[in-house]
Scaffold this active site. Structure first.
Site, mmCIF file in Angstrom:
data_model
loop_
_atom_site.group_PDB
_atom_site.id
_atom_site.type_symbol
_atom_site.label_atom_id
_atom_site.label_comp_id
_atom_site.label_asym_id
_atom_site.label_seq_id
_atom_site.Cartn_x
_atom_site.Cartn_y
_atom_site.Cartn_z
ATOM 1 N N LYS A 87 0.741 -1.088 -0.111
ATOM 2 C CA LYS A 87 -0.060 0.146 0.063
ATOM 3 C C LYS A 87 0.830 1.278 0.155
ATOM 4 C CE LYS A 87 -4.146 1.197 2.307
ATOM 5 N NZ LYS A 87 -5.111 1.144 3.527
ATOM 6 N N VAL A 88 0.627 1.943 -1.162
ATOM 7 C CA VAL A 88 1.501 3.260 -1.309
ATOM 8 C C VAL A 88 0.752 4.377 -1.244
ATOM 9 C CG1 VAL A 88 3.155 4.202 -2.901
ATOM 10 C CG2 VAL A 88 2.902 1.710 -2.710
#
Ligand code: G3P
Length: 218
Positions: A87-88
């Protein structure tokens, strides 16, 4: 529509999984902190514990905000288990990192998305999932569901493969509206999933069926 649970609580993840309707898990640094998980090794062990409960799709968020840091941390997270989705955050280096992860075959979830422009960038970078935050937009008097509809429309125009993962869902109407709009995934707290079960006519109907059965079988 796929259902993900938005929590790092192992008990809640097990409860949703046992219901038989869970397709994945999303976490974020606040949810990890809520469970008292800190320190890189403990965080990794906790992600592994989550992966051991569910079949696939466990979003694990990077803390780094620079390209090299995101890449290093994301690769370490991806090594924990094949079920991990990195998750960025939707920031400049985040977009660059999503592009790199996408070419390297590492799945990503682009988070903290609040506009259609951000959604286009994430799709062009090759994000596997896009997380627009509905509830947090509602909190500032913008209709979060409008963003889900706008992104659905744009992604369908161009056949973008990025899946729309509606996040920051606060109640069942958010979830139902997301299903009507055609979000690919909804991630929500356990309470929202369980609230889908509830209807007073189900309760009163069951009570009467059981009472009638009892009378007939006395
Ligand atoms: O995990 C991201 C998102 O779902 C957070 O939701 O309720 O903190 O706005 P919320």
């Amino acid at each position: 529509m796929q259902f993900f649970i938005d929590t790092a609580n192992l008990g809640e993840i097990k409860e949703a999984y046992d219901l038989g309707v869970l397709d994945g898990v999303t976490t974020n640094p606040s949810l990890m902190a809520k469970e008292g998980i800190s320190g890189a090794d403990n965080v990794k062990a906790h992600y592994k514990a989550i992966c051991n409960i569910v079949d696939n799709n466990v979003s694990a968020e990077v803390i780094a905000t620079d390209f090299d840091g995101i890449i290093k941390e994301g690769r370490e997270l991806a090594k924990i288990d094949d079920k991990i989705v990195v998750k960025v955050p939707m920031i400049k280096d985040g977009v660059k990192a999503i592009k790199k992860f996408s070419s390297d075959g590492i799945r990503t979830n682009c988070t903290l998305v609040f506009s259609a422009g951000q959604a286009i960038l994430a799709a062009k970078a090759g994000a596997s999932y896009l997380s627009p935050f509905i509830g947090r937009l509602d909190d500032i008097s913008q209709d979060g569901l409008d963003l889900i509809a706008q992104v659905r429309h744009i992604y369908d125009n161009y056949g973008y493969e990025t899946e729309v993962l509606a996040a920051s869902i606060r109640h069942t109407m958010h979830l139902i509206k997301c299903a009507e709009i055609g979000a690919d995934v909804a991630t929500c707290p356990l309470k929202v999933i369980m609230d889908l079960l509830k209807h007073p006519l189900t309760d009163s109907g069951l009570e009467k069926f059981l009472a009638d059965h009892k009378k007939a079988n006395q």
